[in-house]
Motif scaffolding. Structure first.
Motif, PDB file in Angstrom:
ATOM      1  N   HIS A   1     -58.781   3.347  -2.513  1.00 37.26           N
ATOM      2  CA  HIS A   1     -58.918   2.130  -3.309  1.00 37.26           C
ATOM      3  C   HIS A   1     -57.710   1.876  -4.210  1.00 37.26           C
ATOM      4  O   HIS A   1     -57.689   0.898  -4.955  1.00 37.26           O
ATOM      5  N   VAL A   2     -56.711   2.750  -4.149  1.00 39.01           N
ATOM      6  CA  VAL A   2     -55.561   2.653  -5.049  1.00 39.01           C
ATOM      7  C   VAL A   2     -54.889   1.284  -4.976  1.00 39.01           C
ATOM      8  O   VAL A   2     -54.625   0.642  -6.000  1.00 39.01           O
TER       9      VAL A   2
ATOM     10  N   GLU B   1     -45.574  -0.359  -5.990  1.00 37.68           N
ATOM     11  CA  GLU B   1     -45.468   1.053  -5.635  1.00 37.68           C
ATOM     12  C   GLU B   1     -45.112   1.936  -6.825  1.00 37.68           C
ATOM     13  O   GLU B   1     -45.322   3.152  -6.796  1.00 37.68           O
ATOM     14  N   PHE B   2     -44.598   1.343  -7.889  1.00 39.19           N
ATOM     15  CA  PHE B   2     -44.185   2.138  -9.041  1.00 39.19           C
ATOM     16  C   PHE B   2     -45.370   2.612  -9.882  1.00 39.19           C
ATOM     17  O   PHE B   2     -45.274   3.615 -10.577  1.00 39.19           O
ATOM     18  N   THR B   3     -46.480   1.880  -9.857  1.00 38.21           N
ATOM     19  CA  THR B   3     -47.640   2.282 -10.651  1.00 38.21           C
ATOM     20  C   THR B   3     -48.742   2.928  -9.818  1.00 38.21           C
ATOM     21  O   THR B   3     -49.720   3.426 -10.372  1.00 38.21           O
TER      22      THR B   3
ATOM     23  N   ILE C   1     -52.204   5.512 -10.909  1.00 33.43           N
ATOM     24  CA  ILE C   1     -53.591   5.175 -10.582  1.00 33.43           C
ATOM     25  C   ILE C   1     -54.189   6.221  -9.652  1.00 33.43           C
ATOM     26  O   ILE C   1     -55.349   6.618  -9.802  1.00 33.43           O
ATOM     27  N   ARG C   2     -53.405   6.689  -8.706  1.00 35.20           N
ATOM     28  CA  ARG C   2     -53.887   7.730  -7.790  1.00 35.20           C
ATOM     29  C   ARG C   2     -54.251   8.997  -8.568  1.00 35.20           C
ATOM     30  O   ARG C   2     -55.279   9.636  -8.300  1.00 35.20           O
TER      31      ARG C   2
ATOM     32  N   LEU D   1     -57.948  10.808  -8.728  1.00 37.48           N
ATOM     33  CA  LEU D   1     -58.126  12.159  -8.204  1.00 37.48           C
ATOM     34  C   LEU D   1     -58.502  13.184  -9.273  1.00 37.48           C
ATOM     35  O   LEU D   1     -59.106  14.214  -8.954  1.00 37.48           O
ATOM     36  N   ASN D   2     -58.151  12.902 -10.531  1.00 43.96           N
ATOM     37  CA  ASN D   2     -58.299  13.938 -11.559  1.00 43.96           C
ATOM     38  C   ASN D   2     -59.272  13.627 -12.689  1.00 43.96           C
ATOM     39  O   ASN D   2     -59.603  14.534 -13.462  1.00 43.96           O
TER      40      ASN D   2
END
Length: 240
Positions: free
Chosen positions: A116-117, A130-132, A136-137, A141-142
């Motif tokens: 969903h990123v 692509e820089f942000t 978000i990923r 994930l964390n």
């Protein structure tokens, strides 16, 4: 030790890219640094240290408004321009999540997935392509998150947790608004954060009265002594 010639170095780099493809990834656009101090002179000393911040690079600082004049002086001493990006935030917190209402909506809720990123990045007001995405990923994930899924299993409303444990990046697709999704997700995530030992709080832009009223209705209280804003220094360049 052997010093590689130009062609040998080229071959070595190709081998590294083959066996370590992640080394080719772009660095995270957001290199976050948190500074905790109540002493303005201490804060100023930290900000002027070159081993903490590189004033030749683009810098975005979230700082209490009472330090604005000090920031101007630091920027002037470093010969860099300063721009206030966002005028101010409300600091909202919830001490006792047990007061939150029970979820009565019949909805399919899930944690946000890595797949969903791109969607979340495209709807975030501060998203920079692509820089942000790495930021978000990492959040997905964390840290705890939750979203409402449609009949096809796609997220239509979501809320994440920043690395400083604040809830944020909440968003509902326009065609799915006014259905109570935001209220349900704030309730679910707040209870989850509390159960895992996290504080329950968030920052709301002063202009965002809709979110402010929602949080107040859920029992969140505002720290009236706290006011912060985002300040940018230097020109932002998105050139890879």
């Amino acid at each position: 030790m052997k010093v590689l010639r130009k062609q040998e170095l080229k071959k070595a780099l190709e081998a590294l890219r083959h066996y370590f493809p992640k080394s080719q990834e772009k660095p995270d656009f957001f290199n976050q640094v948190s500074i905790f101090t109540k002493d303005e002179s201490c804060l100023r000393n930290i900000l002027t240290r070159t081993d903490v911040l590189d004033w030749k690079q683009f810098i975005s600082l979230s700082v209490e408004l009472q330090h604005e004049e000090m920031l101007k002086a630091v920027a002037l001493s470093n010969g860099v321009p300063m721009n206030k990006m966002i005028n101010g935030y409300h600091l909202m917190s919830l001490e006792d999540p047990s007061i939150l209402p029970a979820d009565k909506l019949s909805i399919q809720v899930s944690s946000v997935k890595e797949s969903h990123v791109a969607l979340i990045n495209s709807t975030w007001k501060f998203g920079k392509g692509e820089f942000t995405e790495p930021m978000i990923r990492s959040m997905i994930l964390n840290y705890p998150s939750c979203c409402v899924l449609d009949s096809e299993g796609q997220p239509v409303s979501w809320i994440l947790t920043y690395s400083n444990c604040a809830m944020g990046m909440g968003y509902t697709l326009p065609e799915h608004r006014r259905k109570g999704y935001s209220k349900a997700l704030v309730t679910i995530l707040a209870k989850k954060l509390h159960s895992e030992g996290y504080p329950v709080y968030c920052f709301v832009e002063e202009e965002n009265q809709l979110s402010y009223r929602l949080l107040k209705s859920l029992g969140f209280t505002e720290d009236l002594s706290y006011r912060n804003a985002w300040f940018n220094f230097n020109q932002l360049s998105l050139t890879p």
